[in-house]
Design a protein around this motif. Structure first.
Motif, PDB file in Angstrom:
ATOM      1  N   ILE A   1       0.869  -1.176   0.000  1.00 56.48           N
ATOM      2  CA  ILE A   1       0.000   0.000   0.000  1.00 56.48           C
ATOM      3  C   ILE A   1       0.907   1.228   0.000  1.00 56.48           C
ATOM      4  CG2 ILE A   1      -1.851   1.237   1.171  1.00 56.48           C
ATOM      5  CD1 ILE A   1      -2.732  -1.442   0.176  1.00 56.48           C
ATOM      6  N   LEU A   2       0.794   2.061  -1.038  1.00 58.49           N
ATOM      7  CA  LEU A   2       1.603   3.270  -1.167  1.00 58.49           C
ATOM      8  C   LEU A   2       0.726   4.498  -1.042  1.00 58.49           C
ATOM      9  CD1 LEU A   2       3.864   2.354  -4.247  1.00 58.49           C
ATOM     10  CD2 LEU A   2       4.249   1.832  -1.841  1.00 58.49           C
ATOM     11  N   HIS A   3       1.258   5.545  -0.445  1.00 57.87           N
ATOM     12  CA  HIS A   3       0.558   6.822  -0.407  1.00 57.87           C
ATOM     13  C   HIS A   3       0.344   7.288  -1.841  1.00 57.87           C
ATOM     14  CE1 HIS A   3      -0.364  11.034   0.417  1.00 57.87           C
ATOM     15  NE2 HIS A   3      -0.566  10.679   1.685  1.00 57.87           N
ATOM     16  N   ARG A   4      -0.876   7.693  -2.155  1.00 59.51           N
ATOM     17  CA  ARG A   4      -1.191   7.881  -3.572  1.00 59.51           C
ATOM     18  C   ARG A   4      -0.582   9.125  -4.203  1.00 59.51           C
ATOM     19  NH1 ARG A   4      -7.668   9.065  -3.853  1.00 59.51           N
ATOM     20  NH2 ARG A   4      -7.792  10.887  -2.516  1.00 59.51           N
ATOM     21  N   LEU A   5       0.048   9.992  -3.416  1.00 61.00           N
ATOM     22  CA  LEU A   5       0.763  11.123  -4.017  1.00 61.00           C
ATOM     23  C   LEU A   5       2.267  11.017  -3.768  1.00 61.00           C
ATOM     24  CD1 LEU A   5      -1.402  14.342  -3.553  1.00 61.00           C
ATOM     25  CD2 LEU A   5      -1.104  12.910  -5.549  1.00 61.00           C
ATOM     26  N   SER A   6       2.672  10.754  -2.532  1.00 63.12           N
ATOM     27  CA  SER A   6       4.104  10.672  -2.239  1.00 63.12           C
ATOM     28  C   SER A   6       4.698   9.317  -2.614  1.00 63.12           C
ATOM     29  CB  SER A   6       4.349  10.945  -0.747  1.00 63.12           C
ATOM     30  OG  SER A   6       3.766   9.925   0.047  1.00 63.12           O
ATOM     31  N   LEU A   7       3.831   8.283  -2.758  1.00 63.08           N
ATOM     32  CA  LEU A   7       4.247   6.931  -3.127  1.00 63.08           C
ATOM     33  C   LEU A   7       5.178   6.291  -2.100  1.00 63.08           C
ATOM     34  CD1 LEU A   7       4.779   7.202  -7.008  1.00 63.08           C
ATOM     35  CD2 LEU A   7       2.750   6.518  -5.739  1.00 63.08           C
ATOM     36  N   HIS A   8       5.147   6.750  -0.847  1.00 66.36           N
ATOM     37  CA  HIS A   8       5.918   6.052   0.176  1.00 66.36           C
ATOM     38  C   HIS A   8       5.086   4.899   0.734  1.00 66.36           C
ATOM     39  CE1 HIS A   8       3.679   8.837   2.915  1.00 66.36           C
ATOM     40  NE2 HIS A   8       3.635   7.750   3.650  1.00 66.36           N
ATOM     41  N   THR A   9       5.750   3.867   1.216  1.00 62.38           N
ATOM     42  CA  THR A   9       5.084   2.636   1.640  1.00 62.38           C
ATOM     43  C   THR A   9       4.326   2.850   2.946  1.00 62.38           C
ATOM     44  OG1 THR A   9       6.829   1.328   0.594  1.00 62.38           O
ATOM     45  CG2 THR A   9       5.427   0.209   2.194  1.00 62.38           C
ATOM     46  N   MET A  10       3.047   2.424   2.953  1.00 63.95           N
ATOM     47  CA  MET A  10       2.208   2.517   4.139  1.00 63.95           C
ATOM     48  C   MET A  10       1.929   1.151   4.751  1.00 63.95           C
ATOM     49  SD  MET A  10      -0.546   5.313   2.675  1.00 63.95           S
ATOM     50  CE  MET A  10      -1.406   5.529   4.221  1.00 63.95           C
ATOM     51  N   GLY A  11       1.986   0.103   3.950  1.00 65.47           N
ATOM     52  CA  GLY A  11       1.713  -1.237   4.457  1.00 65.47           C
ATOM     53  C   GLY A  11       2.158  -2.280   3.457  1.00 65.47           C
ATOM     54  N   VAL A  12       2.451  -3.496   3.952  1.00 66.20           N
ATOM     55  CA  VAL A  12       2.940  -4.586   3.104  1.00 66.20           C
ATOM     56  C   VAL A  12       2.237  -5.878   3.500  1.00 66.20           C
ATOM     57  CG1 VAL A  12       4.964  -5.854   2.295  1.00 66.20           C
ATOM     58  CG2 VAL A  12       5.202  -3.470   2.968  1.00 66.20           C
ATOM     59  N   PHE A  13       1.898  -6.694   2.488  1.00 66.08           N
ATOM     60  CA  PHE A  13       1.321  -8.020   2.709  1.00 66.08           C
ATOM     61  C   PHE A  13       2.126  -9.027   1.902  1.00 66.08           C
ATOM     62  CE2 PHE A  13      -1.555 -11.407   1.191  1.00 66.08           C
ATOM     63  CZ  PHE A  13      -1.917 -11.960   2.399  1.00 66.08           C
ATOM     64  N   TYR A  14       2.668 -10.045   2.587  1.00 65.22           N
ATOM     65  CA  TYR A  14       3.451 -11.071   1.915  1.00 65.22           C
ATOM     66  C   TYR A  14       2.566 -12.290   1.702  1.00 65.22           C
ATOM     67  CZ  TYR A  14       7.305  -8.072   3.299  1.00 65.22           C
ATOM     68  OH  TYR A  14       8.129  -6.984   3.464  1.00 65.22           O
ATOM     69  N   GLY A  15       2.001 -12.377   0.527  1.00 64.77           N
ATOM     70  CA  GLY A  15       0.995 -13.406   0.266  1.00 64.77           C
ATOM     71  C   GLY A  15       1.546 -14.797   0.104  1.00 64.77           C
TER      72      GLY A  15
END
Length: 712
Positions: A383-397
């Motif tokens: 999940i990336l911030h939709r303007l800054s594109l920094h990572t907000m969350g990760v899911f390792y499926g």
């Protein structure tokens, strides 16, 4: 945890999914998820069925599969704004419109279609209906729904006489054509096609957005990162009963990675092209990829001053003259080198993406709608911030997706020699608190997205955010299933009470509009906790009670058609509210009984509903001596004066109809042959109703009052 696994669904008929075929997924505002699989028969490799599967996320075990009849791979799925119609388009240029049969979610039929034979569809969208709602995070503490959610001035793509929006859809083909199909009021289809520009070229990817002025903007690329991303304005009109399409070329852009010497030829293909929001054509997301990696760029269209030659700068300025301006694409931000992106999902929550509004959302720690989702070929999701594109969350499926107790790990269960499990299609829910994804084996996965994105929040802050989203669903009519994923059993009581408090602070007109929606939301919340399960039954019963009351009142007709006063149903409610007499026959005297006259067959067909009303009143009164029990259904009705008043009104109607046709009356087992059961029920119900009017809802009914109620 920012992202958590919810469930998965896998279709296993006597055929197998073709992993190489692209998959599509779409999520409606009713929380219906539609996705495609292309099933190859085991008997004949050439026999491929292009299936559309529709599930209700609240009941994912019930899957409704449609053999679409498309002859080529389905490339696009698009729900309409109401969530009751679905568009599907394929690689042969055929578009079908699917609609519910008799409002049943498990019955679908193709009602309309259009086609451009042999020209694959790469982008598809319904025309905009002009309805746009803004969500103001900074006003989440306000008590007025009108300040939290406001209607934004937005013009429909096309209007009929009187300003009513015209329905239809727009599609872009691989050869550079834009085709529009309009639904005329009579049900006919009006279709037209036009080239996006004079020099037609191949369109590998495209996306569609809308402007506040009613125009349509199409973004298109031929798939090469070295080629420009073109933008076109499309204007649709109806002239002399014919559809007309006008197109205009807008400013284009080149990807930043193609101008970087270190990355000039590293990412040769554009794999994803998306406008950040459907109603904003000025911000776009681009993804360029190679066989092993990707890079994502976010661009914004800005108005800039046009430089003036020095010759003209020395002349005296004219009063009121403004500096000439041009529109120019500017890059907002870009990511570092990423794993290869397989799917992109953008949030649908209508939060403004201006820097000020995003700062307010960050300050209040309100994360829903701020992030976009990227799925990668290694099976993970970010999940990336939709303007800054920094990572907000990760899911390792790949390490945890779909693993249940007693099963082998997901990695061991993958087919030997086959491609790694990854998502080929991804969609956010309408409040951005859940993700639906289809993997490369045709399996549907559901993930919940944390509203706090891993931040540690106080309980009051979490409750306020969830309450804000429940209110948004209540106002818009969108389904709130994805919000319930984040409600803990200990939160249920507080959420129900706070939701009721906010509802009671609204004006009377808005309360009337939201009356049934708030009951439905309360019922859904109470089902999440065993302590409030009985209240959930009460709320569901109240929904049925409101529906029956509305049905019975709708049958009443005024004796004089041009009567200027209230409708018979409104007069009945007013008289029953003012008349506190316990004798049902005395209440009937004040009514115009000719307004209740119905033919015999309709009355007899209502007998089952009438019987339910009688049984329900009897059940409530039977529980009255002990004041009911909080763990038993019916407890809430004993202190609900509005529902008791509704039951009194229906008993009066039933009494009048019983005089016309005794066969429609409810049947009871009486203690004596000469007992008037309806008269007795009305008397006891009226005394209970009077107790509720005289007592506050927070106090128990006085035992002396209860004994007086039961004295005949």
């Amino acid at each position: 945890m920012e992202l958590a696994y919810v469930c998965e669904w896998e279709k296993r008929p006597k055929s197998t999914h073709c992993p190489s075929i692209p998959l599509v997924c779409s999520w409606s505002c009713r929380n219906l998820v539609a996705f495609t699989t292309d099933l190859k028969s085991d008997d004949d490799d050439k026999d491929v069925s292009h299936m559309i599967h529709i599930i209700d996320t609240e009941h994912p075990w019930d899957v409704y599969s449609i053999n679409s009849g498309h002859t080529e791979v389905i490339s696009c799925l698009e729900w309409d704004q109401s969530g009751s119609r679905l568009l599907s388009a394929d690689g042969d240029g055929h578009i079908k419109c699917w609609s519910m049969s008799d409002h049943l979610v498990n019955s679908w039929e193709s009602i309309l279609s259009s086609s451009l034979d042999g020209d694959p569809i790469v982008a598809l969208s319904w025309l905009h209906n002009g309805v746009k709602l803004a969500l103001h995070v900074e006003m989440s503490g306000s008590t007025n729904f009108g300040e939290k959610f406001s209607r934004v001035k937005f013009s429909p793509s096309l209007t009929l006489f009187g300003g009513k929006p015209m329905e239809g859809w727009l599609a872009v083909t691989v050869s550079g054509l834009v085709t529009v199909s309009l639904l005329k009021p009579g049900g006919a289809l009006l279709t037209a096609s036009e080239s996006l520009c004079r020099l037609r070229g191949r369109v590998a990817l495209a996306d569609i957005a809308f402007t506040g002025g009613g125009n349509i903007v199409v973004a298109a690329t031929d798939g090469s990162s070295s080629s420009p991303v073109q933008f076109y304005k499309v204007v649709v009109s109806v002239v002399s009963e014919k559809c007309r399409i006008d197109t205009e070329l807008l400013p284009s852009l080149f990807l930043r990675c193609t101008t970087d010497p270190l990355r000039k030829e590293k990412y040769p293909a554009v794999t994803h092209l998306k406008f950040l929001t459907r109603e904003n054509s000025e911000q776009v997301l681009l993804c360029a990829s190679n066989q092993s990696g990707s890079i994502v760029e976010c661009w914004s269209l800005r108005k800039e001053g046009l430089p003036v030659n020095n010759i003209f700068q020395h002349r005296s300025p004219v009063v009121g003259e403004k500096q000439p301006t041009i529109l120019k694409w500017r890059i907002l931000t870009t990511t570092n080198d990423l794993e290869r992106v397989s799917a992109v999902a953008l949030p649908k929550l209508p939060i403004s993406i201006s820097n000020t509004d995003l700062k307010v959302a960050s300050d209040t720690k309100f994360c829903p709608g701020l992030g976009l989702a990227l799925a990668f070929h290694d099976g993970s999701i970010q999940i990336l911030h939709r303007l800054s594109l920094h990572t907000m969350g990760v899911f390792y499926g790949s390490s945890s997706s779909g693993q249940r107790p007693g099963e082998e790990p997901a990695i061991k269960r993958q087919r030997t020699g086959g491609p790694a499990l990854h998502f080929k299609a991804l969609q956010f829910s309408w409040t951005s608190l859940a993700l639906a994804g289809v993997d490369n084996h045709g399996k549907l996965h559901m993930l919940r997205v944390s509203p706090s994105m891993g931040q540690v929040l106080e309980m009051n802050t979490t409750l306020r955010h969830l309450l804000f989203l429940l209110e948004y669903c209540m106002v818009t009519g969108y389904d709130w299933w994805d919000v319930l994923l984040h409600v803990q059993p200990t939160m249920v009581h507080n959420l129900v009470e706070k939701l009721h408090e906010e509802y009671m602070r609204q004006n009377q007109a808005l309360q009337q509009v939201l009356a049934t929606r708030i009951v439905a939301v309360k019922a859904s919340l109470c089902k999440l906790s065993t302590a409030t399960a009985a209240r959930a039954c009460d709320f569901h019963a109240k929904l049925l009670l409101i529906a029956i009351s509305s049905t019975l009142k709708s049958l009443l007709r005024p004796h004089v058609l041009n009567t200027p006063d209230k409708s018979p149903g409104d007069r009945l409610a007013e008289i029953c509210a003012k008349n506190t007499d316990t004798d049902i026959d005395k209440v009937m005297i004040n009514l115009k009984t000719e307004e209740f006259v119905l033919d015999g067959p309709p009355l007899q067909s209502l007998q089952q509903l009438i019987q339910w009303v009688g049984d329900f009143v009897l059940y409530l009164l039977a529980n009255l001596p002990n004041q009911g029990s909080m763990v038993r259904p019916g407890f809430g009705f004993m202190r609900d004066g509005a529902s008791l008043g509704m039951l009194r009104e229906m008993l009066v109607m039933i009494r009048i109809w019983g005089l016309l046709k005794p066969g429609c009356l409810p049947t009871f087992t009486a203690t004596s042959d000469n007992q008037d059961s309806m008269q007795l029920l009305f008397r006891l119900l009226t005394k209970l109703w009077l107790c509720c009017k005289n007592q506050t809802s927070n106090l128990n009914l006085n035992p002396d009052t209860l004994r007086a109620t039961y004295s005949i």
